[in-house]
Design a protein around this motif. Structure first.
Motif, short mmCIF file in Angstrom:
data_model
loop_
_atom_site.label_atom_id
_atom_site.label_comp_id
_atom_site.label_asym_id
_atom_site.label_seq_id
_atom_site.Cartn_x
_atom_site.Cartn_y
_atom_site.Cartn_z
N ALA A 113 53.84 6.72 43.59
CA ALA A 113 53.13 7.89 43.05
C ALA A 113 54.02 9.13 43.08
N ALA A 114 54.81 9.28 44.14
CA ALA A 114 55.70 10.44 44.22
C ALA A 114 56.76 10.40 43.14
N HIS A 115 57.30 9.23 42.86
CA HIS A 115 58.28 9.10 41.78
C HIS A 115 57.65 9.42 40.43
N GLU A 116 56.38 9.04 40.28
CA GLU A 116 55.71 9.23 39.00
C GLU A 116 55.19 10.66 38.83
N ARG A 117 54.68 11.25 39.92
CA ARG A 117 53.99 12.53 39.81
C ARG A 117 54.74 13.71 40.41
N GLY A 118 55.64 13.43 41.35
CA GLY A 118 56.39 14.51 41.96
C GLY A 118 55.68 15.14 43.14
N LEU A 119 54.41 15.45 43.00
CA LEU A 119 53.62 16.06 44.08
C LEU A 119 52.37 15.23 44.32
N LEU A 120 52.15 14.85 45.57
CA LEU A 120 50.93 14.11 45.92
C LEU A 120 49.89 15.08 46.45
N THR A 122 46.42 17.60 45.16
CA THR A 122 45.47 17.89 44.10
C THR A 122 45.82 19.23 43.45
N VAL A 123 45.24 19.45 42.29
CA VAL A 123 45.47 20.72 41.61
C VAL A 123 45.01 21.88 42.49
N GLU A 124 43.91 21.69 43.19
CA GLU A 124 43.38 22.73 44.06
C GLU A 124 44.34 22.99 45.23
N GLN A 125 44.89 21.94 45.80
CA GLN A 125 45.84 22.11 46.89
C GLN A 125 47.11 22.81 46.41
N GLN A 126 47.58 22.47 45.22
CA GLN A 126 48.77 23.12 44.69
C GLN A 126 48.54 24.62 44.51
N ALA A 127 47.39 24.97 43.96
CA ALA A 127 47.09 26.40 43.76
C ALA A 127 47.00 27.13 45.09
N ALA A 128 46.38 26.49 46.08
CA ALA A 128 46.23 27.14 47.38
C ALA A 128 47.57 27.33 48.08
N ILE A 129 48.48 26.36 47.92
CA ILE A 129 49.76 26.41 48.61
C ILE A 129 50.78 27.27 47.87
N PRO A 132 48.52 31.45 42.67
CA PRO A 132 47.86 31.38 41.35
C PRO A 132 48.84 31.29 40.19
N GLN A 133 50.09 31.70 40.40
CA GLN A 133 51.06 31.64 39.31
C GLN A 133 51.60 30.22 39.10
N TRP A 134 51.26 29.31 40.02
CA TRP A 134 51.76 27.94 39.95
C TRP A 134 51.12 27.19 38.79
N ASN A 135 51.92 26.45 38.03
CA ASN A 135 51.44 25.63 36.93
C ASN A 135 51.46 24.17 37.37
N PRO A 136 50.30 23.52 37.48
CA PRO A 136 50.28 22.13 37.95
C PRO A 136 50.98 21.16 37.01
N ASP A 137 51.32 21.60 35.80
CA ASP A 137 52.06 20.74 34.86
C ASP A 137 53.56 20.73 35.16
N TRP A 138 54.02 21.64 35.98
CA TRP A 138 55.46 21.73 36.24
C TRP A 138 56.05 20.46 36.83
N PRO A 139 55.40 19.81 37.82
CA PRO A 139 55.99 18.58 38.36
C PRO A 139 56.18 17.50 37.29
N ALA A 140 55.19 17.32 36.40
CA ALA A 140 55.32 16.32 35.34
C ALA A 140 56.45 16.70 34.38
N GLN A 141 56.58 17.98 34.09
CA GLN A 141 57.66 18.42 33.23
C GLN A 141 59.02 18.19 33.89
N ALA A 142 59.08 18.42 35.20
CA ALA A 142 60.33 18.19 35.92
C ALA A 142 60.70 16.72 35.93
N ARG A 143 59.69 15.85 36.09
CA ARG A 143 59.98 14.42 36.07
C ARG A 143 60.49 13.99 34.70
#
Length: 267
Positions: A113-120, A122-129, A132-143
């Protein structure tokens, strides 16, 4: 199971076929006295009787459930050995191995999953960590952009075992570094000065949370931070001119380590 036809004895090859064990294993068991054929032909070839086959069947069964040969010998030959206790102990060991394999399977699932998604996360966890400027699509774009690189593999291996709390600590470290970089620009710190060089080293150390960053690779990052509109907007949003200042500071540090920034490559 043995039958009447076995009374005259079976050859090693016939026993190997019947029991699904190798001839080499049968020879080994004979050599160590675990299962010796009772008969020999006039030419000296081994012949196994029905009684020998019965013992071999038990050996095969015990071996399949994981008993070692010494333990099998004790179960078969030592009247003092409690067979039921031995089997229960083996059952406990098997259960422990199953649990360990399940843990390994879960670890492999996270690694995939980490190889496929980059970040394990949730979208909510990403925003909290990451804010608000974080884009949850960035890991997929980086992969999509870097998925076939060694650095992505290193990043994924780290991400697979990383908890939300660990990601929060990394995010806090990066945010603190950004503030220190902005403060350096505001204070007029000169690229190439000891203060600037120390901040460049802090950047390399912080970036190691993702993958090892060489000085040449850091030069390439510094150029990208200045040239890429999104990165430049991020750094200049912290302090006007920070993107250029950081690139200049990285270049100066590279020169101090005998690296020509103009010829630096991603290696």
């Amino acid at each position: 199971m043995p039958d009447a036809a076995d009374a005259e004895g079976l050859t090693v090859g016939q026993v190997s076929t019947r029991l699904g064990v190798t001839v080499r294993a049968l020879h080994h068991w004979d050599d160590i006295g675990l299962a010796r054929p009772s008969l020999r032909t006039a030419a000296g070839y081994r012949l196994y009787t029905a009684g020998d086959l019965e013992r071999l069947h038990r050996i095969v069964i015990y071996r399949e459930i994981g008993l070692g040969l010494d333990r099998i010998r004790a179960v078969l030959d030592d009247s003092a050995v409690d067979v039921l206790s031995a089997l229960r102990a083996q059952r406990t060991q098997v259960a422990q191995r199953i649990e360990r394999l399940q843990q390994l399977g879960a670890g492999l699932d996270r690694m995939v999953a980490a190889h496929e998604r980059g970040l394990l996360l949730t979208v909510e966890q990403q925003a909290a960590i990451f804010g608000p400027q974080w884009n949850p699509d960035w890991p997929a774009q980086a992969r999509q952009r870097y998925g076939d690189t060694t650095q992505w593999q290193q990043y994924a291996e780290r991400a697979a075992s990383r908890s939300p709390q660990e990601w929060q600590a990394i995010a806090d470290t990066i945010a603190e570094l950004d503030r220190a970089l902005g403060d350096a620009v505001a204070a007029g710190v000169t690229p190439g000065s000891p203060e600037a060089n120390q901040l460049v080293e802090r950047h390399r150390e912080a970036f190691a949370s993702y993958f090892p960053l060489t000085r040449q690779m850091q030069v390439c990052l510094g150029r990208m931070y200045e040239a890429d509109p999104a990165f430049a907007a991020h750094f200049d949003g912290i302090r006007a001119g920070l993107a250029t200042w950081f690139r200049q500071s990285v270049d100066a540090s590279a020169r101090a380590h005998d690296i020509d920034p103009d010829t630096a490559t991603w290696r």
